[in-house]
Design an enzyme around this catalytic site. Structure first.
Site, PDB file in Angstrom:
ATOM      1  N   TYR A  94       0.833  -1.204   0.000  1.00 44.67           N
ATOM      2  CA  TYR A  94       0.000   0.000   0.000  1.00 44.67           C
ATOM      3  C   TYR A  94       0.868   1.255   0.000  1.00 44.67           C
ATOM      4  O   TYR A  94       0.513   2.271  -0.612  1.00 44.67           O
ATOM      5  CB  TYR A  94      -0.940   0.004   1.203  1.00 44.67           C
ATOM      6  CG  TYR A  94      -2.202  -0.791   0.975  1.00 44.67           C
ATOM      7  CD1 TYR A  94      -3.262  -0.251   0.253  1.00 44.67           C
ATOM      8  CD2 TYR A  94      -2.328  -2.087   1.456  1.00 44.67           C
ATOM      9  CE1 TYR A  94      -4.421  -0.980   0.026  1.00 44.67           C
ATOM     10  CE2 TYR A  94      -3.486  -2.825   1.238  1.00 44.67           C
ATOM     11  CZ  TYR A  94      -4.523  -2.264   0.522  1.00 44.67           C
ATOM     12  OH  TYR A  94      -5.667  -2.991   0.291  1.00 44.67           O
ATOM     13  N   GLU A 138      -8.404  -6.507   5.401  1.00 42.65           N
ATOM     14  CA  GLU A 138      -7.712  -7.657   4.815  1.00 42.65           C
ATOM     15  C   GLU A 138      -7.043  -8.507   5.883  1.00 42.65           C
ATOM     16  O   GLU A 138      -7.030  -9.744   5.783  1.00 42.65           O
ATOM     17  CB  GLU A 138      -6.718  -7.165   3.760  1.00 42.65           C
ATOM     18  CG  GLU A 138      -7.430  -6.684   2.496  1.00 42.65           C
ATOM     19  CD  GLU A 138      -6.655  -5.671   1.685  1.00 42.65           C
ATOM     20  OE1 GLU A 138      -5.406  -5.636   1.809  1.00 42.65           O
ATOM     21  OE2 GLU A 138      -7.291  -4.900   0.931  1.00 42.65           O
ATOM     22  N   ARG A 143      -4.762 -15.904 -10.772  1.00 37.73           N
ATOM     23  CA  ARG A 143      -6.141 -15.779 -11.220  1.00 37.73           C
ATOM     24  C   ARG A 143      -7.079 -16.228 -10.109  1.00 37.73           C
ATOM     25  O   ARG A 143      -6.716 -17.019  -9.237  1.00 37.73           O
ATOM     26  CB  ARG A 143      -6.403 -16.636 -12.467  1.00 37.73           C
ATOM     27  CG  ARG A 143      -5.634 -16.237 -13.698  1.00 37.73           C
ATOM     28  CD  ARG A 143      -6.051 -14.876 -14.248  1.00 37.73           C
ATOM     29  NE  ARG A 143      -5.388 -14.609 -15.517  1.00 37.73           N
ATOM     30  CZ  ARG A 143      -4.181 -14.068 -15.626  1.00 37.73           C
ATOM     31  NH1 ARG A 143      -3.503 -13.744 -14.531  1.00 37.73           N
ATOM     32  NH2 ARG A 143      -3.645 -13.845 -16.821  1.00 37.73           N
ATOM     33  N   SER A 157     -14.134 -19.144  -9.593  1.00 41.22           N
ATOM     34  CA  SER A 157     -15.213 -19.502  -8.672  1.00 41.22           C
ATOM     35  C   SER A 157     -15.161 -20.986  -8.337  1.00 41.22           C
ATOM     36  O   SER A 157     -14.912 -21.829  -9.205  1.00 41.22           O
ATOM     37  CB  SER A 157     -16.575 -19.173  -9.297  1.00 41.22           C
ATOM     38  OG  SER A 157     -16.714 -17.793  -9.516  1.00 41.22           O
ATOM     39  N   LEU A 195     -22.062 -19.920 -14.721  1.00 39.61           N
ATOM     40  CA  LEU A 195     -22.789 -20.883 -13.883  1.00 39.61           C
ATOM     41  C   LEU A 195     -21.934 -21.442 -12.748  1.00 39.61           C
ATOM     42  O   LEU A 195     -22.448 -22.113 -11.856  1.00 39.61           O
ATOM     43  CB  LEU A 195     -23.349 -22.032 -14.724  1.00 39.61           C
ATOM     44  CG  LEU A 195     -22.447 -22.925 -15.583  1.00 39.61           C
ATOM     45  CD1 LEU A 195     -21.389 -23.682 -14.857  1.00 39.61           C
ATOM     46  CD2 LEU A 195     -23.318 -23.889 -16.370  1.00 39.61           C
TER      47      LEU A 195
END
Length: 394
Positions: free
Chosen positions: A95, A135, A204, A207, A271
């Protein structure tokens, strides 16, 4: 707590930022990667090339500048970004790096003077602390649960199965033989790829495509044209291969009361999170409606699996749209409708006061779904969606 002077200065710069557009963030990223090339191992460079990440960061900066006197309005965005950051294992030190390049970018593009730079430094510091604290909470929550971990954990690919012409499922088990931390249906998994064919580490998020299992995770990945990682997974990751994973995360997840009707809407590989939800709703006390849109039967992933779930659970109902059915696709069996999804087919369900709607797919599809939901009077707070890649508002 920000001073009133800082708030006024930052808000006054919002129109200038908006006028500059993504040129602001393009300059920022170019500067940061030039001075800190190690960050290329964290950022998705494909999203840098197509401009999606620049646009997402620009929108976030403008939203912060415009709402700096109303930070509660940003809590939803903060939660979404914090979960994504936790999947990238972002640290407090990073950050500081980002902040220094953001201030330098503002100075180099606008030369606004020290007062403006000081105000932005204060404002960025407050926002960074919000993210760092949230976080850290996510990291600690994952680590403290049964089967949980912090950082990366090595997994082995134990099963690889094609679900359609372009979608392949990958099942991973931890190399250490332990259990895996639970997740909320709809969340994603971070996968870290280090291979000599890639100039940088590639990270990456995919889901999770099944309900919770005690010893493994499943993701289902579409082979994207030109997609570096999706093609690598399809072509080079074989059973027995080892990968490192970050713990599940994500703010898109099933959160419906047991008696609330649930509608799950997806298109294509969208989906994957809704399938995880469907598998988790077998004991639900209200009707569950599954709506899926795809091109044709060849591209219809999990067709038999969903059909079996619907047949064995009376409170499940399924409607499928094929955009361009093949000659051997059977209406009434493989699909019910052709063309675009028309939610008026389930208007009775959507008119129920407590209905909860979850949808995922290409951005244009989700915009089309959101428009229909609003026209039918479904309150915005009762529908929830997930964008693959940098977030976009639908």
């Amino acid at each position: 707590m920000l001073s009133e002077n800082t708030i006024n200065i930052v808000k006054s710069t919002a129109p200038l930022l908006a006028e500059t557009g993504p040129k602001l963030t393009a300059h920022f990223y170019q500067r940061m990667f030039e001075h800190n090339p190690e960050l290329k191992d964290i950022f998705n460079m494909s999203n840098q090339r197509n401009g999606d990440q620049r646009e997402a960061l620009f929108n976030a900066i403008c939203a912060y500048a415009s709402n700096i006197d109303n930070l509660p309005a940003l809590l939803g965005a903060v939660e979404k970004i914090a979960h994504k950051h936790s999947s990238f294992l972002i640290t407090a030190d990073q950050y500081q790096i980002v902040g220094s390049h953001l201030l330098a970018t503002i100075d180099e593009l606008f030369s606004p003077g020290q007062a403006v730079l000081d105000a932005w430094a204060e404002a960025y510091g407050v926002l960074a602390n919000v993210f760092i604290q949230r976080e850290e909470q996510i990291y600690q929550a994952n680590q403290s649960q049964t089967g949980g971990w912090r950082g990366l954990r090595e997994f082995e690919l134990v099963e690889k199965q094609y679900e359609s012409a372009h979608i392949c499922s990958f099942v991973f088990k931890p190399v250490d033989g332990g259990s895996v931390v639970s997740f909320k249906p709809g969340q994603y998994l971070g996968i870290y790829i280090n291979d000599e064919q890639f100039e940088n580490q590639e990270i990456r998020q995919y889901s999770l495509s099944s309900s919770v299992r005690p010893d493994c995770y499943r993701i289902s990945v579409k082979r994207e044209e030109g997609g570096r990682v999706s093609n690598y997974l399809h072509d080079h990751l074989d059973v027995g291969s080892k990968v490192k994973l970050a713990a599940p995360a994500g703010d898109f997840f099933l959160d419906a009361a047991p008696t609330a009707p649930v509608v799950l809407i997806s298109a294509g590989v969208g989906l994957t999170p809704t399938l995880s939800m469907l598998e988790s709703l077998t004991e639900h006390q209200a009707p569950v409606t599954w709506i899926h849109a795809t091109e044709n039967g060849q591209q219809h992933a999990f067709k038999q699996h969903v059909k079996q779930l619907v047949e064995t659970h009376p409170h499940f109902n399924s409607l499928v749209w094929y955009n361009q059915p093949n000659s051997d696709d059977k209406i009434g069996d493989d699909f019910q409708f052709s063309g675009w999804v028309n939610l008026h087919e389930i208007e009775t369900v959507l008119k129920q006061a407590d209905v909860q709607v979850y949808f995922c797919g290409p951005v244009g599809f989700m915009q089309f779904i959101a428009k229909q939901l609003l026209e039918m009077g479904v309150p915005e707070q009762q529908f929830h969606y997930e964008c693959f890649g940098p977030h976009k508002v639908v």
